[in-house]
Motif scaffolding. Structure first.
Motif, PDB file in Angstrom:
ATOM      1  N   ARG A  11       0.857  -1.186   0.000  1.00 45.53           N
ATOM      2  CA  ARG A  11       0.000   0.000   0.000  1.00 45.53           C
ATOM      3  C   ARG A  11       0.892   1.235   0.000  1.00 45.53           C
ATOM      4  O   ARG A  11       1.706   1.426   0.892  1.00 45.53           O
ATOM      5  N   ARG A  12       0.714   2.049  -1.009  1.00 40.86           N
ATOM      6  CA  ARG A  12       1.467   3.286  -1.129  1.00 40.86           C
ATOM      7  C   ARG A  12       0.500   4.419  -1.409  1.00 40.86           C
ATOM      8  O   ARG A  12      -0.467   4.252  -2.146  1.00 40.86           O
ATOM      9  N   GLU A  13       0.786   5.537  -0.846  1.00 40.67           N
ATOM     10  CA  GLU A  13      -0.049   6.705  -1.084  1.00 40.67           C
ATOM     11  C   GLU A  13       0.577   7.524  -2.206  1.00 40.67           C
ATOM     12  O   GLU A  13       1.743   7.920  -2.121  1.00 40.67           O
ATOM     13  N   TYR A  14      -0.188   7.741  -3.261  1.00 41.32           N
ATOM     14  CA  TYR A  14       0.266   8.534  -4.394  1.00 41.32           C
ATOM     15  C   TYR A  14      -0.689   9.707  -4.596  1.00 41.32           C
ATOM     16  O   TYR A  14      -1.880   9.630  -4.269  1.00 41.32           O
ATOM     17  N   ASP A  15      -0.143  10.734  -5.164  1.00 39.64           N
ATOM     18  CA  ASP A  15      -0.952  11.884  -5.534  1.00 39.64           C
ATOM     19  C   ASP A  15      -1.919  11.442  -6.630  1.00 39.64           C
ATOM     20  O   ASP A  15      -1.501  10.932  -7.669  1.00 39.64           O
TER      21      ASP A  15
END
Length: 142
Positions: free
Chosen positions: A56-60
């Motif tokens: 899980r990665r937070e991207y714009d």
């Protein structure tokens, strides 16, 4: 050279091709090719994930992430060169086989001919034999 082979649900399947001067090197050269691909991926910051990988990665959300691709004209030129090379070799191999078959057919027909006709056919067989030798030498050089 690389071909995009299929678009799958979770990935794009590519196929790598190469030509070897010695077929006995296939395993080691395939391994070297795979290692080189992994090295380039690492250098470019590309990671290979599988569908089983949970990360899980937070991207714009305003940024789209797509792989870099080359210019279309370069890709078409490369594909044309690759196809010409592959099909030229296949055409040459087929032509060589056809010459060998013609030589065999002529040799079998010798029994039914008179002396004068035999001489003409034997000359044709000899010319075909010379052409076969010439082409096989050319194939070995390339």
């Amino acid at each position: 050279f690389v071909f995009v082979e299929a678009f799958l649900d979770h990935a794009i399947r590519y196929r790598l091709y190469g030509m070897l001067s010695e077929s006995g090197e296939r395993l080691s050269k395939t391994s070297e090719l795979h290692k080189s691909v992994l090295d380039v991926f690492c250098e470019e910051g590309i990671e290979i994930a599988s569908p089983a990988l949970m990360d899980r990665r937070e991207y714009d959300t305003a940024v789209q992430y797509f792989p870099k691709i080359g210019k279309k004209n370069q890709t078409r030129k490369e594909a044309t060169i690759v196809e010409e090379l592959v099909f030229d070799k296949a055409d040459e191999a087929q032509s060589l086989e056809e010459l060998k078959e013609a030589q065999t057919r002529l040799s079998k027909s010798l029994e039914k001919l008179d002396a004068k006709q035999k001489k003409v056919v034997e000359e044709k067989i000899a010319r075909i034999g010379e052409e076969i030798v010439k082409r096989e030498e050319k194939r070995k050089e390339s």
